[in-house]
Design a protein around this motif. Structure first.
Motif, PDB file in Angstrom:
ATOM      1  N   GLN A   9     -14.879   3.256  -6.964  1.00 16.08           N
ATOM      2  CA  GLN A   9     -15.743   2.081  -7.018  1.00 16.08           C
ATOM      3  C   GLN A   9     -14.988   0.851  -6.546  1.00 16.08           C
ATOM      4  O   GLN A   9     -15.555  -0.042  -5.923  1.00 16.08           O
ATOM      5  N   SER A  10     -13.679   0.808  -6.873  1.00 14.85           N
ATOM      6  CA  SER A  10     -12.853  -0.308  -6.427  1.00 14.85           C
ATOM      7  C   SER A  10     -11.459   0.207  -6.104  1.00 14.85           C
ATOM      8  O   SER A  10     -11.035   1.245  -6.615  1.00 14.85           O
ATOM      9  N   LEU A  11     -10.789  -0.543  -5.237  1.00 14.72           N
ATOM     10  CA  LEU A  11      -9.497  -0.104  -4.722  1.00 14.72           C
ATOM     11  C   LEU A  11      -8.641  -1.330  -4.434  1.00 14.72           C
ATOM     12  O   LEU A  11      -9.112  -2.276  -3.799  1.00 14.72           O
ATOM     13  N   ILE A  12      -7.413  -1.302  -4.925  1.00 11.89           N
ATOM     14  CA  ILE A  12      -6.474  -2.383  -4.644  1.00 11.89           C
ATOM     15  C   ILE A  12      -5.275  -1.783  -3.928  1.00 11.89           C
ATOM     16  O   ILE A  12      -4.664  -0.822  -4.412  1.00 11.89           O
ATOM     17  N   VAL A  13      -4.958  -2.338  -2.763  1.00 13.93           N
ATOM     18  CA  VAL A  13      -3.897  -1.800  -1.914  1.00 13.93           C
ATOM     19  C   VAL A  13      -2.994  -2.944  -1.477  1.00 13.93           C
ATOM     20  O   VAL A  13      -3.464  -4.066  -1.232  1.00 13.93           O
ATOM     21  N   GLN A  14      -1.716  -2.645  -1.367  1.00  6.53           N
ATOM     22  CA  GLN A  14      -0.769  -3.624  -0.842  1.00  6.53           C
ATOM     23  C   GLN A  14      -0.927  -3.724   0.674  1.00  6.53           C
ATOM     24  O   GLN A  14      -1.263  -2.740   1.350  1.00  6.53           O
ATOM     25  N   LYS A  15      -0.657  -4.908   1.189  1.00  6.75           N
ATOM     26  CA  LYS A  15      -0.672  -5.099   2.650  1.00  6.75           C
ATOM     27  C   LYS A  15       0.242  -4.071   3.305  1.00  6.75           C
ATOM     28  O   LYS A  15       1.377  -3.848   2.852  1.00  6.75           O
ATOM     29  N   GLY A  16      -0.257  -3.435   4.366  1.00  2.66           N
ATOM     30  CA  GLY A  16       0.509  -2.416   5.059  1.00  2.66           C
ATOM     31  C   GLY A  16       0.287  -1.011   4.543  1.00  2.66           C
ATOM     32  O   GLY A  16       0.701  -0.032   5.180  1.00  2.66           O
ATOM     33  N   GLY A  17      -0.371  -0.897   3.416  1.00  2.00           N
ATOM     34  CA  GLY A  17      -0.622   0.418   2.825  1.00  2.00           C
ATOM     35  C   GLY A  17      -1.840   1.106   3.425  1.00  2.00           C
ATOM     36  O   GLY A  17      -2.503   0.578   4.322  1.00  2.00           O
ATOM     37  N   ILE A  18      -2.119   2.302   2.935  1.00  3.60           N
ATOM     38  CA  ILE A  18      -3.271   3.083   3.414  1.00  3.60           C
ATOM     39  C   ILE A  18      -4.381   3.036   2.358  1.00  3.60           C
ATOM     40  O   ILE A  18      -4.133   3.316   1.179  1.00  3.60           O
ATOM     41  N   SER A  19      -5.577   2.692   2.794  1.00  7.36           N
ATOM     42  CA  SER A  19      -6.746   2.698   1.913  1.00  7.36           C
ATOM     43  C   SER A  19      -7.563   3.948   2.220  1.00  7.36           C
ATOM     44  O   SER A  19      -7.818   4.241   3.389  1.00  7.36           O
ATOM     45  N   ILE A  20      -7.953   4.672   1.181  1.00  4.52           N
ATOM     46  CA  ILE A  20      -8.726   5.897   1.370  1.00  4.52           C
ATOM     47  C   ILE A  20      -9.957   5.851   0.476  1.00  4.52           C
ATOM     48  O   ILE A  20      -9.857   5.639  -0.728  1.00  4.52           O
ATOM     49  N   ILE A  21     -11.116   6.048   1.097  1.00  9.10           N
ATOM     50  CA  ILE A  21     -12.393   6.060   0.377  1.00  9.10           C
ATOM     51  C   ILE A  21     -13.088   7.388   0.694  1.00  9.10           C
ATOM     52  O   ILE A  21     -13.105   7.809   1.853  1.00  9.10           O
ATOM     53  N   ASN A  22     -13.624   8.005  -0.331  1.00  4.79           N
ATOM     54  CA  ASN A  22     -14.194   9.342  -0.180  1.00  4.79           C
ATOM     55  C   ASN A  22     -15.700   9.363  -0.427  1.00  4.79           C
ATOM     56  O   ASN A  22     -16.209   8.630  -1.282  1.00  4.79           O
ATOM     57  N   CYS A  23     -16.387  10.234   0.309  1.00 10.58           N
ATOM     58  CA  CYS A  23     -17.818  10.419   0.106  1.00 10.58           C
ATOM     59  C   CYS A  23     -18.174  11.897   0.179  1.00 10.58           C
ATOM     60  O   CYS A  23     -17.496  12.664   0.865  1.00 10.58           O
ATOM     61  N   ALA A  24     -19.228  12.271  -0.538  1.00 10.73           N
ATOM     62  CA  ALA A  24     -19.698  13.646  -0.545  1.00 10.73           C
ATOM     63  C   ALA A  24     -21.218  13.654  -0.459  1.00 10.73           C
ATOM     64  O   ALA A  24     -21.877  12.709  -0.907  1.00 10.73           O
ATOM     65  N   TYR A  25     -21.758  14.711   0.135  1.00  8.70           N
ATOM     66  CA  TYR A  25     -23.209  14.818   0.293  1.00  8.70           C
ATOM     67  C   TYR A  25     -23.623  16.252   0.064  1.00  8.70           C
ATOM     68  O   TYR A  25     -22.794  17.164   0.049  1.00  8.70           O
TER      69      TYR A  25
END
Lengths: 111, 115
Positions: A9-25
């Motif tokens: 629902q929410s994600l906090i990432v440091q600058k330069g890091g990798i953000s990953i968001i997942n979805c399913a159907y």
């Protein structure tokens, strides 16, 4: 019934890091999977999209990974920047029909 | 290329009043959507038009909501009478909807507050 399930629902990432968001159907009739980026007070804007005939699509720092057998897809944001801080929605569509949206992920990139 | 235009940007009304939203899609886009986005949630379809015909209005609360797309171009969404739970952002989107190109472009939305 939520057609597309999104996490986290929410994600906090440091600058330069990798953000990953997942979805399913579940609906195997879906044949188009876009990701939208939404800033406060603005409408959703298409970021990147994929069709199920490929397993990965990359555009700049943004990559979609698609697993047809698992009915899952994810957004990877490489080298995350403070300007990427926004809400991200995955969506799914069966051609000619409506877009079903996930519940959204609020991304905050800390400088 | 001009984007999807919506007006007004903001509207505050009292419950039981009526309100109308207007949308001008991207030129040449045959498909037009109206979505409702409640704060903190993803957009949910209200109605989908193909030219001036309705494709899907199964989630439109027809006792209070109505929409039309005259001449297959501009569209109007109306709420009468409004309820407190109608407070949301109403998004209009359009698409070419041809094989291989179904990308939807969204307007900035109309933020409705019902008090």
């Amino acid at each position: 019934q939520q057609q597309v399930k999104q996490s986290p629902q929410s994600l906090i990432v440091q600058k330069g890091g990798i953000s990953i968001i997942n979805c399913a159907y579940e609906n195997t009739a879906f044949d188009y999977f876009p990701w939208y980026q939404q800033f406060p007070g603005k409408g959703p804007a298409l970021l990147i999209a994929i069709r199920p005939d490929v397993s990965e699509k990359k555009e700049g720092r943004f990559t979609i990974s698609f697993n047809k057998s698992a009915k899952q897809f994810s957004l990877h944001i490489m080298d995350s920047q403070p300007g990427d801080s926004a809400t991200y929605f995955c969506a799914a569509q069966a051609t000619g029909n409506q877009f079903y949206f996930g519940t959204g992920t609020s991304l905050t990139v800390i400088p | 290329e001009a984007g999807v235009a919506q007006s007004p940007r903001y509207k505050i009304i009292e419950k039981r009043q009526s309100v109308a939203f207007w949308c001008n899609p991207i030129s040449g886009h045959a498909t037009l959507y109206w979505y409702q986005q409640i704060l903190g949630q993803g957009p949910k379809l209200l109605i989908q038009f193909q030219n001036n015909g309705v494709v899907d209005d199964s989630q439109l609360p027809k006792d209070r909501f109505s929409a039309e797309r005259l001449k297959g171009v501009d569209s109007t969404l109306k709420i009468q009478p409004a309820k407190l739970e109608d407070s949301a952002v109403y998004l209009c989107a359009s698409s070419l909807m041809v094989v291989g190109n179904t990308e939807a472009f969204f307007g900035q939305g109309t933020r409705l507050t019902v008090v």
